[in-house]
Design a protein around this motif. Sequence first.
Motif, PDB file in Angstrom:
ATOM      1  N   SER A  82      43.387  43.356  37.399  1.00 20.69           N
ATOM      2  CA  SER A  82      43.541  42.196  38.267  1.00 20.69           C
ATOM      3  C   SER A  82      42.201  41.517  38.527  1.00 20.69           C
ATOM      4  O   SER A  82      42.082  40.285  38.466  1.00 20.69           O
ATOM      5  CB  SER A  82      44.183  42.640  39.590  1.00 20.69           C
ATOM      6  OG  SER A  82      44.302  41.555  40.477  1.00 20.69           O
ATOM      7  N   THR A  83      41.176  42.317  38.808  1.00 17.89           N
ATOM      8  CA  THR A  83      39.861  41.766  39.146  1.00 17.89           C
ATOM      9  C   THR A  83      39.245  41.015  37.973  1.00 17.89           C
ATOM     10  O   THR A  83      38.702  39.914  38.133  1.00 17.89           O
ATOM     11  CB  THR A  83      38.925  42.898  39.592  1.00 17.89           C
ATOM     12  OG1 THR A  83      39.466  43.527  40.759  1.00 17.89           O
ATOM     13  CG2 THR A  83      37.534  42.369  39.921  1.00 17.89           C
ATOM     14  N   ASP A 104      41.078  37.788  37.444  1.00 17.83           N
ATOM     15  CA  ASP A 104      40.727  36.850  38.504  1.00 17.83           C
ATOM     16  C   ASP A 104      39.377  36.183  38.212  1.00 17.83           C
ATOM     17  O   ASP A 104      39.220  34.967  38.363  1.00 17.83           O
ATOM     18  CB  ASP A 104      40.680  37.583  39.844  1.00 17.83           C
ATOM     19  CG  ASP A 104      40.478  36.647  41.012  1.00 17.83           C
ATOM     20  OD1 ASP A 104      41.454  36.010  41.433  1.00 17.83           O
ATOM     21  OD2 ASP A 104      39.330  36.543  41.505  1.00 17.83           O
ATOM     22  N   ARG A 105      38.397  36.964  37.780  1.00 17.66           N
ATOM     23  CA  ARG A 105      37.085  36.394  37.444  1.00 17.66           C
ATOM     24  C   ARG A 105      37.203  35.424  36.276  1.00 17.66           C
ATOM     25  O   ARG A 105      36.603  34.331  36.304  1.00 17.66           O
ATOM     26  CB  ARG A 105      36.119  37.516  37.084  1.00 17.66           C
ATOM     27  CG  ARG A 105      35.698  38.417  38.242  1.00 17.66           C
ATOM     28  CD  ARG A 105      34.933  39.612  37.717  1.00 17.66           C
ATOM     29  NE  ARG A 105      34.562  40.549  38.773  1.00 17.66           N
ATOM     30  CZ  ARG A 105      34.379  41.856  38.577  1.00 17.66           C
ATOM     31  NH1 ARG A 105      34.550  42.380  37.366  1.00 17.66           N
ATOM     32  NH2 ARG A 105      34.033  42.636  39.580  1.00 17.66           N
ATOM     33  N   GLN A 122      38.620  32.167  37.308  1.00 16.83           N
ATOM     34  CA  GLN A 122      37.654  31.366  38.055  1.00 16.83           C
ATOM     35  C   GLN A 122      36.670  30.674  37.114  1.00 16.83           C
ATOM     36  O   GLN A 122      36.298  29.519  37.324  1.00 16.83           O
ATOM     37  CB  GLN A 122      36.895  32.258  39.048  1.00 16.83           C
ATOM     38  CG  GLN A 122      36.200  31.511  40.173  1.00 16.83           C
ATOM     39  CD  GLN A 122      37.183  30.947  41.189  1.00 16.83           C
ATOM     40  OE1 GLN A 122      38.383  31.199  41.122  1.00 16.83           O
ATOM     41  NE2 GLN A 122      36.671  30.168  42.125  1.00 16.83           N
ATOM     42  N   TRP A 131      47.302  38.022  35.119  1.00 19.44           N
ATOM     43  CA  TRP A 131      46.951  38.291  36.515  1.00 19.44           C
ATOM     44  C   TRP A 131      48.192  38.621  37.336  1.00 19.44           C
ATOM     45  O   TRP A 131      48.187  39.545  38.151  1.00 19.44           O
ATOM     46  CB  TRP A 131      46.243  37.083  37.110  1.00 19.44           C
ATOM     47  CG  TRP A 131      45.868  37.251  38.552  1.00 19.44           C
ATOM     48  CD1 TRP A 131      44.751  37.844  39.066  1.00 19.44           C
ATOM     49  CD2 TRP A 131      46.647  36.833  39.687  1.00 19.44           C
ATOM     50  NE1 TRP A 131      44.776  37.816  40.454  1.00 19.44           N
ATOM     51  CE2 TRP A 131      45.934  37.197  40.854  1.00 19.44           C
ATOM     52  CE3 TRP A 131      47.876  36.177  39.820  1.00 19.44           C
ATOM     53  CZ2 TRP A 131      46.404  36.919  42.131  1.00 19.44           C
ATOM     54  CZ3 TRP A 131      48.356  35.913  41.101  1.00 19.44           C
ATOM     55  CH2 TRP A 131      47.614  36.277  42.241  1.00 19.44           C
ATOM     56  N   ARG A 145      48.962  42.277  39.219  1.00 15.94           N
ATOM     57  CA  ARG A 145      49.300  42.466  40.633  1.00 15.94           C
ATOM     58  C   ARG A 145      50.593  43.260  40.782  1.00 15.94           C
ATOM     59  O   ARG A 145      50.702  44.141  41.651  1.00 15.94           O
ATOM     60  CB  ARG A 145      49.438  41.090  41.316  1.00 15.94           C
ATOM     61  CG  ARG A 145      49.692  41.188  42.824  1.00 15.94           C
ATOM     62  CD  ARG A 145      48.514  41.855  43.510  1.00 15.94           C
ATOM     63  NE  ARG A 145      48.753  42.065  44.940  1.00 15.94           N
ATOM     64  CZ  ARG A 145      49.387  43.132  45.450  1.00 15.94           C
ATOM     65  NH1 ARG A 145      49.883  44.071  44.636  1.00 15.94           N
ATOM     66  NH2 ARG A 145      49.530  43.264  46.742  1.00 15.94           N
TER      67      ARG A 145
END
Length: 416
Positions: free
Chosen positions: A346-347, A350-351, A354, A371, A375
């Motif tokens: 997930s992390t 997410d990066r 972005q 993503w 989750r």
Amino acid sequence: MNFANSPKVEDLLRRVRGFMDEHIVPRQRQWLEEVHAGQYPVSFMEDLKATAKAEGLWNLFLPHLEDGKPGTRLTNLEYAPLAELMGRVSWASEVFNCSAPDTGNMELLHMFATPAQRKAWLEPLLHGQIRSAFAMTEPDVSSSDATNITTSIRRDGDDYVINGRKWFITNAAHPNCKLFIVMGKTDPDAESHRQQSMILVPAGTTGVSIVRNITVMNHVSPEGHCEIVFANVRVPASNLLGEEGGGFALAQARLGPGRIHHCMRSIGAAELALELMVERAVQRKAFGKFLHQHGTVGEWIAKSRIEIDQARLFVLKAAWLLDEVGAKAARKEISMIKALVPQVYSTVCDRAMQVFGAMGLSPDTPLADHWTWARALRYADGPDEVHLQAIARMEIAHGEQRLGATAAYLNIPPRN
């Protein structure tokens, strides 16, 4: 503990990578377009499955498959890097007949089914002719503890009668789903871990009603995460899987490899997210500099590489332990990777989103879908909190056995 790939695995990696590059990755947009147009299964899936089967890239996950059955007998450790490759595309594992929940269901049937049950259900699953679902989770209880389930499986003469409500049942909306493996209680008065049993329910049996295909993060999964009602569903007693009261043990046997498979695929998806992040960062400029030249983005790239490699090594260790000592003895490590890997997945996604900016939210990249699934994986096969509690209990039990062993390391002055 040697995690180097054998020549056999290196050859399979080359072949699976080539298959992905030639047949699967180029069809990602077509898959999305057909699914969004309401066509599922997609038009090319059966052709791809036939090609994969003909090339010997089939049923890679079953280590104890008998001679003459379709598939490649690999250990969990050998399967890990192949599952990682498949994880780069959300639907790829189905092409190789290696997708959940069918993998776990085939494991169950392989270990516990009668000869008649094997012929009726395991054989067509091994050949990829049908799909299946595993019906355990319920909306009204905390199903992470399987002893809480309330679905009733009651003996009535030569039949069992099933009553209950299940939800988030993956694959239940797939048109080729022909079998539900249902977990319920056959004896509510027995010891808590002997109340449950599993039973085979053919799709279309009278009384089985799919109420809805529940969206996940407002995202519709075409194969389904369904809410299902079983109302006076009657099946022959011969449909019992294993023995009465053995359902909890069967569930644990099923979940061990399944949890590792989820983590293997997640590592592959996280690796893809990092690759996309890096490519975007070296091509895109903002405020006169390439994105990777901004300190924050460079730090995200470095942290992602560290976290993915740590997680991969941990997954390989858990797979090795599963091969060496079995799921029960490796349960702490399996819980540890199940709590860790979805967070990493997930992390990193997410990066990457972005770094892509608004494009990262769109279907122009696979990041938003990855993503979303990352989750969801924090619930699948037990939520993070349950795994963390289990790990803590095992650590505390180990510590209690060694109570006082650390006293020599304390620098407490003597009391007068």
